[in-house]
Design an enzyme around this catalytic site. Structure first.
Site, PDB file in Angstrom:
ATOM      1  N   CYS A  79      38.197 -36.906 -25.375  1.00  0.00           N
ATOM      2  CA  CYS A  79      38.059 -37.347 -24.168  1.00  0.00           C
ATOM      3  C   CYS A  79      38.652 -38.751 -24.136  1.00  0.00           C
ATOM      4  O   CYS A  79      37.500 -39.374 -23.932  1.00  0.00           O
ATOM      5  CB  CYS A  79      37.262 -36.743 -23.280  1.00  0.00           C
ATOM      6  SG  CYS A  79      37.756 -37.257 -21.775  1.00  0.00           S
ATOM      7  N   CYS A 231      44.191 -38.501 -17.835  1.00  0.00           N
ATOM      8  CA  CYS A 231      43.316 -38.234 -19.286  1.00  0.00           C
ATOM      9  C   CYS A 231      44.185 -39.051 -19.880  1.00  0.00           C
ATOM     10  O   CYS A 231      45.783 -39.628 -20.455  1.00  0.00           O
ATOM     11  CB  CYS A 231      44.670 -37.128 -19.035  1.00  0.00           C
ATOM     12  SG  CYS A 231      44.127 -36.509 -20.602  1.00  0.00           S
TER      13      CYS A 231
HETATM   14  N1  LIG Z   1      40.799 -31.422 -21.008  1.00  0.00           N
HETATM   15  C1  LIG Z   1      41.626 -32.396 -22.402  1.00  0.00           C
HETATM   16  C2  LIG Z   1      39.975 -33.215 -22.881  1.00  0.00           C
HETATM   17  C3  LIG Z   1      39.942 -33.999 -22.191  1.00  0.00           C
HETATM   18  C4  LIG Z   1      41.001 -35.059 -21.841  1.00  0.00           C
HETATM   19  C5  LIG Z   1      40.172 -36.175 -21.088  1.00  0.00           C
HETATM   20  N2  LIG Z   1      40.010 -36.487 -19.860  1.00  0.00           N
HETATM   21  C6  LIG Z   1      41.067 -37.543 -21.590  1.00  0.00           C
HETATM   22  O1  LIG Z   1      40.783 -38.558 -20.708  1.00  0.00           O
HETATM   23  O2  LIG Z   1      40.971 -37.613 -22.009  1.00  0.00           O
HETATM   24  C7  LIG Z   1      41.310 -30.994 -23.445  1.00  0.00           C
HETATM   25  O3  LIG Z   1      40.779 -29.350 -23.593  1.00  0.00           O
HETATM   26  O4  LIG Z   1      42.076 -31.239 -25.064  1.00  0.00           O
END
Ligand SMILES: N[C@@H](CCC[C@H](N)C(=O)O)C(=O)O
Length: 326
Positions: A79, A231
């Site tokens: 993340c 993200c």
């Molecule tokens: N939901 C994603 C993990 C989280 C990613 C995050 N918000 C970021 O900032 O990179 C997954 O399941 O891969």
């Protein structure tokens, strides 16, 4: 009492739990229960996309371990926005400005960065390893072992896609209109994160609009969460896809500005013969902390009634920064 820190990177919100301060660490099921409880809308707590868990690391070169639990209880391998916030927490706890953090697939380098704007602390984090092969996602039934600027009629009738794992899986498309950026993204994001024959473990879906040379806007539908403000790994993977698919529009010697619904980050694509990786630079904002009893963490019983939220003034400065880039 234990503090659960309420943090964000580009308004991608999380709670941080430092398990090294507990008498007894939570087991995996307790972590899932706690994450589901604090991220559920019925909890009336400040909304978040997941829980960032800090554990001791037994890797010689890592200061600590970070685990990422998505709102639906699934665990992510990385993340990017969360790692910046964890980096800030560890930097202040151990008085270090540059160190590694153990994540599921790699020990990643993080660095304290100059402020993004007045009173907006920022960190840069390494996003790697980078993978393209279908086994790393996994994806299947698409008649291909990698997806690089390819039409995928099984998924959509007019867009082209690129798939990059960093190492969590991302599907990327460069779109031209707001309908695709929002509605089509939602439809594809939902389809590929419900049981489906193509991305059997789900996938984070990022749709980007090219604004100009080295400038992008990215909107993401996240695996385990749904639509998100931003993200970090998605913006990093999309920056790499931008450099690969549109070499005339990207100078990788310069940072790429990546705008998102929660603000803006910068990325740097590093393409050396022995390692391809992305540097993600952005805010690490501590909005406040929730002071809770350890036994309530174990029983996933966190509420406004049995805990206290202590606000910081950082969000005010972050919002000024957002105003300034509009
Ligand atoms: N939901 C994603 C993990 C989280 C990613 C995050 N918000 C970021 O900032 O990179 C997954 O399941 O891969």
């Amino acid at each position: 009492m234990i503090n659960l820190f309420y943090v964000h990177g580009s308004e991608n919100h999380f709670y941080i739990l430092d398990q090294t301060l507990l008498d007894k660490t939570l087991d995996d099921q307790e972590l899932v229960n706690l994450t589901k409880q604090i991220t559920s809308q019925s909890s009336n707590l400040n909304p978040a996309d997941g829980l960032l868990v800090i554990n001791q690391s037994n890797h010689e070169d890592a200061l600590a371990q970070m685990r990422v639990i998505n709102a639906d209880g699934s665990e992510a391998s990385m993340c990017g926005n969360g790692l910046r916030c964890v980096a800030r927490y560890l930097s202040s706890k151990y008085h270090k400005d540059s160190f590694k953090v153990e994540t599921m697939s790699a020990d990643l380098l993080v660095n304290k960065h100059g402020e993004l704007a007045n009173n907006v602390p920022a960190f840069s984090v390494e996003i790697s390893p980078v993978r393209f092969d279908n086994k790393s996602f996994p994806f299947d039934n698409l008649n291909t072992t990698n997806i690089l600027n390819k039409a995928l009629p099984e998924i959509n009738d007019h867009l082209r896609f690129t798939a990059i794992a960093v190492p969590n899986p991302h599907l990327i498309s460069f779109v031209e209109n707001d309908h695709d950026l929002n509605e089509t993204l939602g439809e594809i994001g939902k389809k590929l994160n419900d049981p489906n024959p193509y991305f059997t473990d789900g996938v984070n879906v990022n749709f980007a609009k090219i604004l100009s040379r080295n400038n992008l806007f990215v909107h993401t539908y996240e695996r385990g969460v749904g639509f998100t403000n931003a993200c970090g790994t998605g913006m990093s993977a999309t920056s790499l896809a931008f450099a690969i698919n549109f070499p005339n529009l990207v100078d990788i010697k310069e940072p790429i500005n990546v705008y998102n619904p929660g603000g803006m980050v910068q990325t740097k694509v590093h393409d050396t013969p022995n390692k391809q990786w992305i540097e993600l630079i952005g805010n690490a904002t501590f909005v406040g902390k929730l002071s809770v009893n350890e036994s309530n963490l174990h029983s996933a019983n966190i509420s406004n009634e049995n805990s206290e939220f202590i606000d910081s003034s950082e969000e005010k400065y972050y919002q000024k920064f957002v105003e300034s880039i509009k």
